[in-house]
Design a protein around this motif. Structure first.
Motif, short mmCIF file in Angstrom:
data_model
loop_
_atom_site.label_atom_id
_atom_site.label_comp_id
_atom_site.label_asym_id
_atom_site.label_seq_id
_atom_site.Cartn_x
_atom_site.Cartn_y
_atom_site.Cartn_z
N SER A 1 0.73 -0.90 -0.13
CA SER A 1 0.47 -0.08 -0.13
C SER A 1 1.00 1.52 -0.06
CB SER A 1 -1.01 -0.09 0.97
OG SER A 1 -0.34 -0.07 2.29
N THR A 2 2.65 1.00 0.63
CA THR A 2 3.49 1.81 0.54
C THR A 2 4.65 2.16 0.27
OG1 THR A 2 4.23 3.78 1.91
CG2 THR A 2 2.71 2.51 2.94
N GLU B 1 7.41 2.95 1.70
CA GLU B 1 7.93 2.45 2.77
C GLU B 1 8.31 1.42 2.86
OE1 GLU B 1 6.16 5.84 5.53
OE2 GLU B 1 5.27 5.98 4.13
#
Ligand SMILES: C[S@@+](CC[C@H](N)C(=O)[O-])C[C@H]1O[C@@H](n2cnc3c(N)ncnc32)[C@H](O)[C@@H]1O
Length: 385
Positions: free
Chosen positions: A202-203, A205
């Protein structure tokens, strides 16, 4: 609803997924623990202790707080006894640790007690009432702030920010390495049941964190990634003018946390003192935790100006802080043989390695603006500083 799988929160989560699509595991865990009125920590009922779902060290015996109090006194001295010293406890729960620390400081060091403010920060507002009751004898030393005050940079203090079993309760993303690369776990709704599926991260990161740590997951290996922890640490570093951050929690350095032998990660649920591996049963009624990645806290801390002063197992911290002295005082002060035995059993529980709390729990102490952070936990046992 009692033990059943169909909790009111499950309905809310199912509806949310049906409306907006599958949610990340982090969003699911955030709802399970903190959904207003329905989450594990945000609904009424005892969580910690014999009538709850698990024990924390502060609920085992007051000696845990007394030993931390010894180290806090030392920190005040290392900072050259500032006239104002704040202990900021985040995730203060029922306030027991705060009371035990304030009792001990009040008894042992009135000058330090006079310089103290003990600030409690707790995500669940209804706990403020029990905190006020338990801190009855110390209300002139106590203060309260919201987690949002810390996050928004509204706090600034010299002293020590303390947490016990906080970071393991931050919502985590769950990823798994597949033949097609890193995938994230999303929670789905199939009819009236919760399930999961893989999707793209989702990211960015998530992959960045693994790269930052130099970790490559093996195919089929599942892992949790706590993105909230370093964000929280950044707000802590900003709030702390000068002093220490003491983090007590279960966890490992990243190479151990993400070792191939931990194929299924470390996510666990607790319900009435039994471990439950399935996070999709009893949403909102069971605690959910994952082990802390201490490497990220250490490294990110260094980048934020928090120097690592000490990192080690809880039993080593407690021994250095003055376990022998506390044990002798407990033996001498116990009114009955039963009380004496209780004290010994509590120490055993707090110190015991191999499954006890002694080496499952780690203590990380970081320092900011402190030239010589010579703490009690650093002393060689049997010698003074
Ligand atoms: C496992 S409990 C530990 C409670 C206590 N420290 C103890 O040792 O018994 C975690 C606590 O942290 C609180 N919490 C979670 N996230 C928080 C945050 N960002 N700020 C403040 N409290 C938080 C929860 O509501 C819960 O009371």
């Amino acid at each position: 609803m009692e033990q059943g799988d169909d909790t009111p929160l499950k309905r809310v989560i199912l509806d949310r997924i049906k409306e907006s699509g599958p949610m990340t595991f982090a969003a699911y865990m955030a709802a399970c623990l903190y959904e207003p009125g329905l989450g594990y920590y945000t609904s009424p009922g005892r969580k910690v202790g014999a009538e709850g779902d698990f024990y924390t060290s502060s609920n085992v015996h007051a000696v845990f707080g007394r030993l931390i109090a010894r180290e806090l006194c030392r920190m005040w001295e290392v900072l050259e006894k500032p006239v104002r010293f704040e202990i900021v406890e985040v995730g203060a729960g029922n306030g027991r640790l705060a009371r035990d620390i304030l009792d001990a400081v009040g008894e042992r060091n009135p000058d330090f007690y006079g310089a103290l403010t003990y600030r409690l920060i707790e995500a669940e507002p209804s706990l403020a009432q029990s905190q006020r009751e338990i801190l009855n004898g110390h209300l002139d030393r106590a203060a309260w702030s919201d987690p949002a005050d810390l996050a928004a940079g509204r706090l600034s203090f010299t002293g020590c920010l303390l947490s016990n079993e906080l970071i393991d309760a931050f919502p985590v993303h769950v990823v798994e390495m597949t033949a097609a690369g890193l995938r994230e776990v999303y929670v789905t709704a199939a009819g009236d049941e919760l399930g999961e599926e893989f999707g793209p991260p989702s990211t960015a990161e998530l992959e960045e964190r693994l790269r930052y740590l130099g970790i490559t997951l093996h195919q089929g290996q599942r892992a949790e990634i706590n993105l909230a922890a370093p964000r929280w640490l950044a707000s802590v570093a900003r709030a702390l003018d000068r002093g220490f951050v003491m983090t007590i929690d279960y966890g490992y350095p990243a190479t151990e946390l993400y070792a191939p032998m931990r194929k299924n990660g470390t996510l666990l649920c607790y319900y009435r003192h039994t471990v439950e591996e399935n996070p999709y049963v009893r949403p909102g009624l069971q605690d959910m935790t994952s082990h802390v990645d201490f490497t990220t806290l250490v490294r990110r801390g260094e980048e934020l100006g928090l120097k690592t002063a000490w990192f080690g197992e809880q039993y080593r911290f407690l021994m250095g802080a003055g376990m022998m002295e506390e044990m002798l005082a407990m033996e001498a002060g116990a009114a009955t043989e039963e009380e004496r035995l209780k004290g010994r059993l509590a120490l055993k529980k707090l110190l015991l390695p191999d499954g006890g709390m002694g080496d499952t729990f780690m203590v990380l102490i970081q320092a900011k603006g402190v030239e010589r952070p010579e703490l009690l936990c650093m002393r060689e046992w049997g010698k003074g500083l």
